[in-house]
Write a protein that holds these residues in place. Structure first.
Motif, short mmCIF file in Angstrom:
data_model
loop_
_atom_site.label_atom_id
_atom_site.label_comp_id
_atom_site.label_asym_id
_atom_site.label_seq_id
_atom_site.Cartn_x
_atom_site.Cartn_y
_atom_site.Cartn_z
N THR A 33 0.85 -1.18 0.00
CA THR A 33 0.00 0.00 0.00
C THR A 33 0.88 1.23 0.00
OG1 THR A 33 -0.12 0.07 2.41
CG2 THR A 33 -1.85 -1.17 1.28
N TYR A 37 -2.09 4.43 3.35
CA TYR A 37 -3.22 5.25 2.92
C TYR A 37 -4.05 4.50 1.91
CZ TYR A 37 -5.69 8.96 0.39
OH TYR A 37 -6.65 9.73 -0.22
N SER A 38 -5.36 4.57 2.03
CA SER A 38 -6.23 3.92 1.07
C SER A 38 -7.49 4.76 0.87
CB SER A 38 -6.59 2.50 1.51
OG SER A 38 -7.40 2.55 2.68
N LYS A 39 -8.10 4.61 -0.28
CA LYS A 39 -9.38 5.26 -0.57
C LYS A 39 -10.11 4.42 -1.60
CE LYS A 39 -9.98 9.65 -0.46
NZ LYS A 39 -9.96 11.12 -0.71
N ASP A 60 -9.74 -0.45 -3.97
CA ASP A 60 -8.81 0.53 -3.42
C ASP A 60 -8.16 1.28 -4.58
OD1 ASP A 60 -6.96 2.04 -2.08
OD2 ASP A 60 -5.98 0.36 -1.09
N VAL A 62 -5.92 3.53 -4.44
CA VAL A 62 -4.50 3.83 -4.22
C VAL A 62 -3.63 2.78 -4.90
CG1 VAL A 62 -2.70 4.07 -2.47
CG2 VAL A 62 -4.95 5.07 -2.08
N LEU A 221 -2.37 10.00 -7.77
CA LEU A 221 -2.79 10.20 -6.38
C LEU A 221 -3.32 11.61 -6.14
CD1 LEU A 221 -0.01 8.33 -4.37
CD2 LEU A 221 -2.39 7.64 -4.69
N THR A 225 -6.12 12.67 -3.28
CA THR A 225 -5.83 13.54 -2.14
C THR A 225 -6.38 14.95 -2.29
OG1 THR A 225 -3.67 14.06 -3.11
CG2 THR A 225 -3.75 12.25 -1.53
#
Length: 251
Positions: A33, A37-39, A60, A62, A221, A225
């Motif tokens: 990962t 951090y993951s989304k 995920d 990310v 990313l 973010t």
């Protein structure tokens, strides 16, 4: 009973060692990962006010191209990679909706194509992860790039338009605005100032009936973010192009 010389077993042992290392590396890559951090796709779509039309909401975003990284690693394995299942890979997701009365869409597509030979291999990859806003007018072509984007991010200019100063010290310090109309560059500056933190991966392309924030395989990313801030700036840019105020955009 005759014995087999150890020297003749070395090639066989080497193959098993290579196979073992191959599986360990694949397993480790699959669990990696980005700093924890993951989304998920569902979370990102919800933040942007969009509804998923393609893809797994629990995906995920990310680590969305882990499978494609594995494909490239497998290709480097030559014959072993071929035996272990080198193949083309396709992934995708899509979300869309109406925000502030404007159609928005989030698109992710990635294709890895492997061509394996005995002595050499080739890997071709196509990547798109972008957020777009529809326009009510036909806009002139323009492009916005972060001024300090690292070369390894892989962001490439999409136009041959000339850079124009915006007249805004903050915007000009952090962004390059390319357009044939200096007045447009100045008008877009207020929408860019809130995106200073996204400078190192920001890439916006406009023209025709849409304006779109696009990313690269190593810079995607930024949409995870800074997606909400980018969407607000896209709305402000769209309103500027349409000649109307953007007072409805929250800060």
């Amino acid at each position: 009973m005759s014995s087999i010389p150890f020297s003749s077993l070395i090639p066989v042992v080497a193959i098993f060692v290579m196979l073992g290392a191959f599986f360990v590396m694949r397993m480790l890559r699959g669990t990696g990962t980005a700093g924890g951090y993951s989304k998920t796709l569902g979370t990102l779509a919800q933040e942007l006010g969009l509804q998923i039309t393609k893809g797994d909401p629990m995906q995920d975003m990310v680590t969305l191209h882990t499978a494609h990284q594995q494909s490239r690693s497998q290709a480097a394995g030559g014959v072993v990679g071929t035996l272990m299942g080198d193949r083309d890979r396709d992934s995708g997701a899509h979300a869309q909706g109406v925000v502030w009365g404007r159609p928005y869409d989030l698109n992710y597509e990635q294709h890895t194509e492997l061509r394996q030979g005995v002595l050499e291999h080739t890997t071709t990859e196509w990547f798109d992860f972008s957020l777009g806003a529809a326009l009510q007018v036909q806009a002139p072509a323009f492009e916005i790039l972060g001024r300090n984007i690292p070369s390894y991010i892989g962001i490439k200019p999409q136009t041959t338009l000339r850079p124009q100063p915006t007249g805004n010290a903050v915007a000009d310090a952090h962004f390059i605005v390319k357009t044939d109309d200096p007045r447009l560059a100045a008008a877009l500056a207020p929408a860019l100032v809130p995106l200073v933190e996204a400078e190192q991966s920001l890439h916006i392309v406009g023209g025709g009936a849409q304006v779109r924030a696009i990313t690269s395989r190593l810079g995607y990313l930024v949409l995870l973010t800074h997606g909400v801030a980018i969407q607000r700036s896209l709305e402000q840019i769209a309103c500027t192009l349409e000649g109307r105020p953007a007072t409805h955009v929250g800060g």
